[in-house]
Scaffold this motif. Structure first.
Motif, PDB file in Angstrom:
ATOM      1  N   MET A 128       7.931  17.000  -6.645  1.00 59.40           N
ATOM      2  CA  MET A 128       7.924  17.998  -5.709  1.00 59.40           C
ATOM      3  C   MET A 128       6.320  18.614  -5.865  1.00 59.40           C
ATOM      4  O   MET A 128       6.332  19.119  -4.839  1.00 59.40           O
ATOM      5  N   CYS A 129       5.532  17.991  -5.785  1.00 52.73           N
ATOM      6  CA  CYS A 129       4.084  17.921  -6.003  1.00 52.73           C
ATOM      7  C   CYS A 129       3.904  16.462  -6.511  1.00 52.73           C
ATOM      8  O   CYS A 129       3.451  15.848  -6.589  1.00 52.73           O
ATOM      9  N   SER A 130       2.696  16.491  -4.701  1.00 60.98           N
ATOM     10  CA  SER A 130       1.868  15.491  -5.344  1.00 60.98           C
ATOM     11  C   SER A 130       0.387  15.398  -5.471  1.00 60.98           C
ATOM     12  O   SER A 130      -0.521  14.820  -4.879  1.00 60.98           O
ATOM     13  N   LEU A 131      -0.496  16.837  -5.627  1.00 62.43           N
ATOM     14  CA  LEU A 131      -1.253  17.441  -6.255  1.00 62.43           C
ATOM     15  C   LEU A 131      -2.294  17.052  -4.957  1.00 62.43           C
ATOM     16  O   LEU A 131      -3.418  16.452  -5.197  1.00 62.43           O
ATOM     17  N   CYS A 132      -1.675  17.839  -3.840  1.00 63.05           N
ATOM     18  CA  CYS A 132      -3.111  18.025  -2.643  1.00 63.05           C
ATOM     19  C   CYS A 132      -4.192  18.733  -2.995  1.00 63.05           C
ATOM     20  O   CYS A 132      -5.543  17.935  -1.631  1.00 63.05           O
ATOM     21  N   GLY A 133      -5.170  19.180  -3.874  1.00 59.23           N
ATOM     22  CA  GLY A 133      -5.470  19.975  -3.505  1.00 59.23           C
ATOM     23  C   GLY A 133      -5.709  21.351  -3.757  1.00 59.23           C
ATOM     24  O   GLY A 133      -6.896  21.911  -2.575  1.00 59.23           O
ATOM     25  N   ASP A 134      -4.990  21.362  -2.279  1.00 58.33           N
ATOM     26  CA  ASP A 134      -5.088  22.629  -0.894  1.00 58.33           C
ATOM     27  C   ASP A 134      -3.636  23.302  -0.959  1.00 58.33           C
ATOM     28  O   ASP A 134      -2.808  22.755  -0.350  1.00 58.33           O
ATOM     29  N   CYS A 135      -3.218  24.122  -1.961  1.00 56.14           N
ATOM     30  CA  CYS A 135      -1.310  24.519  -1.919  1.00 56.14           C
ATOM     31  C   CYS A 135      -1.148  24.854  -1.310  1.00 56.14           C
ATOM     32  O   CYS A 135      -1.170  26.549  -0.594  1.00 56.14           O
ATOM     33  N   ILE A 136      -0.318  24.635  -0.728  1.00 55.48           N
ATOM     34  CA  ILE A 136       0.726  25.165   0.752  1.00 55.48           C
ATOM     35  C   ILE A 136       1.901  26.141   0.414  1.00 55.48           C
ATOM     36  O   ILE A 136       2.279  26.921   1.948  1.00 55.48           O
ATOM     37  N   LEU A 137       2.130  26.305  -0.963  1.00 57.33           N
ATOM     38  CA  LEU A 137       3.484  26.725  -0.905  1.00 57.33           C
ATOM     39  C   LEU A 137       3.941  28.177  -1.319  1.00 57.33           C
ATOM     40  O   LEU A 137       4.888  28.829  -0.665  1.00 57.33           O
ATOM     41  N   ASN A 138       2.532  29.259  -1.283  1.00 54.39           N
ATOM     42  CA  ASN A 138       3.231  30.255  -0.708  1.00 54.39           C
ATOM     43  C   ASN A 138       3.977  30.605   0.727  1.00 54.39           C
ATOM     44  O   ASN A 138       3.854  32.022   1.034  1.00 54.39           O
ATOM     45  N   ILE A 145       8.804  25.200  -1.949  1.00 53.60           N
ATOM     46  CA  ILE A 145       9.252  24.384  -1.135  1.00 53.60           C
ATOM     47  C   ILE A 145       8.110  23.871  -0.564  1.00 53.60           C
ATOM     48  O   ILE A 145       7.383  23.672   0.208  1.00 53.60           O
ATOM     49  N   CYS A 146       7.757  22.298  -1.318  1.00 55.18           N
ATOM     50  CA  CYS A 146       6.143  21.417  -0.967  1.00 55.18           C
ATOM     51  C   CYS A 146       7.099  20.822   0.166  1.00 55.18           C
ATOM     52  O   CYS A 146       7.935  20.040   0.161  1.00 55.18           O
ATOM     53  N   PRO A 147       5.977  20.578   1.764  1.00 57.52           N
ATOM     54  CA  PRO A 147       6.457  19.754   2.327  1.00 57.52           C
ATOM     55  C   PRO A 147       5.065  18.997   2.225  1.00 57.52           C
ATOM     56  O   PRO A 147       5.745  17.601   2.835  1.00 57.52           O
ATOM     57  N   VAL A 148       4.471  18.461   1.445  1.00 52.30           N
ATOM     58  CA  VAL A 148       3.260  17.645   1.465  1.00 52.30           C
ATOM     59  C   VAL A 148       4.056  16.427   0.974  1.00 52.30           C
ATOM     60  O   VAL A 148       4.106  15.222   0.995  1.00 52.30           O
ATOM     61  N   THR A 149       4.897  17.136   0.429  1.00 52.06           N
ATOM     62  CA  THR A 149       5.681  16.091  -1.137  1.00 52.06           C
ATOM     63  C   THR A 149       7.079  15.997  -0.838  1.00 52.06           C
ATOM     64  O   THR A 149       7.686  14.765  -0.904  1.00 52.06           O
ATOM     65  N   THR A 150       7.865  16.686  -0.547  1.00 55.13           N
ATOM     66  CA  THR A 150       8.996  16.672  -0.265  1.00 55.13           C
ATOM     67  C   THR A 150       9.612  16.317   1.262  1.00 55.13           C
ATOM     68  O   THR A 150      11.027  16.146   1.291  1.00 55.13           O
TER      69      THR A 150
HETATM   70  S1  SF4 Z   1       0.948  21.770  -1.268  1.00 57.37           S
HETATM   71 FE1  SF4 Z   1       2.875  20.459  -2.771  1.00 57.37          FE
HETATM   72  S2  SF4 Z   1       1.590  18.623  -2.998  1.00 57.37           S
HETATM   73 FE2  SF4 Z   1      -0.431  19.811  -2.581  1.00 57.37          FE
HETATM   74  S3  SF4 Z   1      -0.442  21.438  -4.567  1.00 57.37           S
HETATM   75 FE3  SF4 Z   1       0.515  22.551  -3.432  1.00 57.37          FE
HETATM   76  S4  SF4 Z   1       3.043  22.138  -3.970  1.00 57.37           S
HETATM   77 FE4  SF4 Z   1       1.104  20.003  -4.865  1.00 57.37          FE
END
Ligand code: SF4
Ligand code: SF4
Lengths: 218, 284
Positions: free
Chosen positions: A129-139, A144-149
């Protein structure tokens, strides 16, 4: 946690071909939780080694194999068994394997393939669910993470392959953007749809990652 | 100004077709197929379509453009990061290529290199934004360009996608990001096209409806199972199944779609996959 699985036996046979006596290292954290390198698995691995006509000189389950200093400390308690071994086999994620290899001079054989940072759906079922992108867009995306899911990591909505809210790469999986859209709608907000999301700043994720707490934070 | 932008600007009904570069260096078949095209405004050159590795779309488009055939260069985000995309766009402009179809691209899982690492550094909206930036004289780093490209950027859409509202918010973003025309995924029923065109009305961007020549019921089933975003309705599959000459029936089905497009849209995009000689029949 980090999801890992045992390497195929043929690959392990080849990797261990030159060694007769092995010291086995497991990990009490992730590899225990996903049943790839806990006590049970270390025990089974030992049996498998015996079937292959090899000996285990000893074993240890390290608290968190990724903790470099802790791994060194735990290994120190097994000096003799380590001395007797031709090599070490590590049933831990790639981080864990490297904590061990940086602490010993002997050859270290990794026994697992590391796959992803996973959530537990239910016992034995893991999802990234998270690929540790360093710049989180979840808010902005209703959590729900589009970068990963999203299979393509798209940031501005679904691709043309979405069919009835399902993903083009797997009809069993719901399209991440469809899920984001539904949840934002139920929260009665626009979220990420209110703007054109600019290209991701991948310099936040330069490889290899390094991070240090500042003095006051330690 | 490209012929395509000129004709769309004059509200002329346009016809585009498409050609895939060869797998290998032998261009003769592709060039011969283009030779046979008549009554067409521009020909799309596909970019590793279906994630199958082929000769670069830019190379074939450049060749066609230089011999006087107007092209629409397709460019996907699957195989290039933002630097490569910008370089290729500048390269395209240097060959006189103006029309672009800017796409995310099918996932590499579908093609002949499933082990490759898909890039997707940008998505199609960001690719459009970047293109607008180049046209305004700066690259993504904000650096000024020595020689500024002139493009006519287009985008893709699947009018049948559900949820519709979700699909459409992306269409609106693409328009905001400078999409000057749309080419659609193949349309198979009139209502779907009507609903889409109604939603498009306020945006005032021309739509070129995708029309696919389906040769047989087998091909229809293959498309349904393997091509993302393509769903041939069962009624059409039945028609092809029971037809004496499936290809003739396929041409007839395509001709019906062209008729809807003439009524509702600004053009048609014909995907004939090797049957370019049927184009006059489809347009008849
Ligand atoms: S945007 Fe997605 S991949 Fe990036 S930190 Fe947040 S949950 Fe992880
Ligand atoms: S269908 Fe949805 S989740 Fe799958 S690749 Fe396309 S946008 Fe991403």
């Amino acid at each position: 946690m980090i999801i890992s699985e045992l390497k195929p036996f043929e690959e392990l046979q080849q990797a261990l071909a030159d060694f007769d006596k092995l010291f086995i290292v497991g990990c009490a954290a992730c590899a225990t939780a996903c049943k790839s390198g806990g006590e049970d698995e270390v025990f089974k691995f030992q049996e498998w080694l015996n079937e292959q006509g090899k000996d285990a000189t000893g074993s240890v389950i390290i608290d968190e194999a990724c903790h470099i200093a802790r791994a060194a400390r735990d290994l120190r308690h097994h000096k003799t068994a380590l001395q007797d071994a031709d090599a070490l086999v590590v049933l831990a994620c790639g981080s864990g394997i490297q904590s061990i290899s940086s602490n010993v001079d002997k050859r270290v054989v990794g026994g697992l393939n590391s796959m992803f940072l996973g959530n537990v759906r239910r016992f034995g079922q893991y999802e990234e669910m998270c690929s540790l992108c360093g710049d989180c867009i979840l808010n902005e995306t209703a959590g729900i993470c589009p970068v990963t899911t999203c299979a393509k990591g798209l940031l501005n909505g679904p691709c043309g392959g979405m069919e009835d809210g399902h993903c083009e790469i797997d009809a069993e999986i719901e399209c991440a953007w469809s899920l984001i859209y539904e949840r934002l709608k139920s929260q009665q907000r626009q979220g990420v749809f209110a703007r054109r999301v600019p290209p991701k700043n991948w310099s936040r994720r330069i490889q290899p990652g390094r991070y240090r707490l500042k003095d006051g934070e330690r | 100004m490209s012929l395509l932008s000129e004709q769309l600007g004059n509200s002329q009904f346009v016809v585009t077709a498409e050609i895939a570069p060869p797998k290998g260096t032998d261009l003769s078949e592709a060039l011969a197929a283009v030779e046979k095209l008549t009554g067409i405004t521009a020909v799309n050159v596909t970019d590793n379509q279906g994630a199958n590795m082929r000769l670069s779309s830019l190379a074939l488009a450049a060749r066609l453009q230089q011999q006087g055939t107007e092209t629409v260069l397709q460019l996907t985000c699957r195989d290039r990061n933002r630097m490569a995309l910008q370089s290729d766009l500048l390269g395209a402009a240097s060959f006189g290529i103006e029309n672009l179809l800017l796409l995310s691209g099918d996932h590499s899982k579908f093609g002949d290199h499933p082990d490759s690492r898909p890039v997707f550094d940008l998505d199609s909206v960001q690719l459009l934004d970047m293109t607008a930036g180049l046209m305004a004289g700066t690259d993504m780093a904000g650096k000024f360009l020595d020689g500024v490209p002139e493009f006519f950027p287009g985008a893709a859409v699947n009018p049948a996608a559900e949820p519709f509202e979700l699909m459409f918010q992306k269409v609106a973003k693409k328009v905001d990001s400078g999409a000057r025309f749309f080419q659609t995924q193949s349309v198979f029923d009139r209502e779907t096209l009507e609903r889409f065109m109604l939603a498009m009305q306020p945006l005032q961007v021309p739509v070129i409806a995708g029309v696919l020549l389906i040769r047989s019921a087998r091909m229809a089933r293959f498309l349904n199972d393997n091509i993302p975003g393509v769903q041939v309705p069962e009624t059409l599959v039945q028609r092809l199944d029971s037809a004496e000459k499936p290809l003739t029936e396929g041409v007839k089905i395509a001709r019906e779609a062209v008729a809807w497009a003439r009524e509702l849209c600004q053009g048609v995009h014909l995907m004939t996959l090797g049957h370019e000689d049927e184009i006059p029949e489809i347009l008849a």
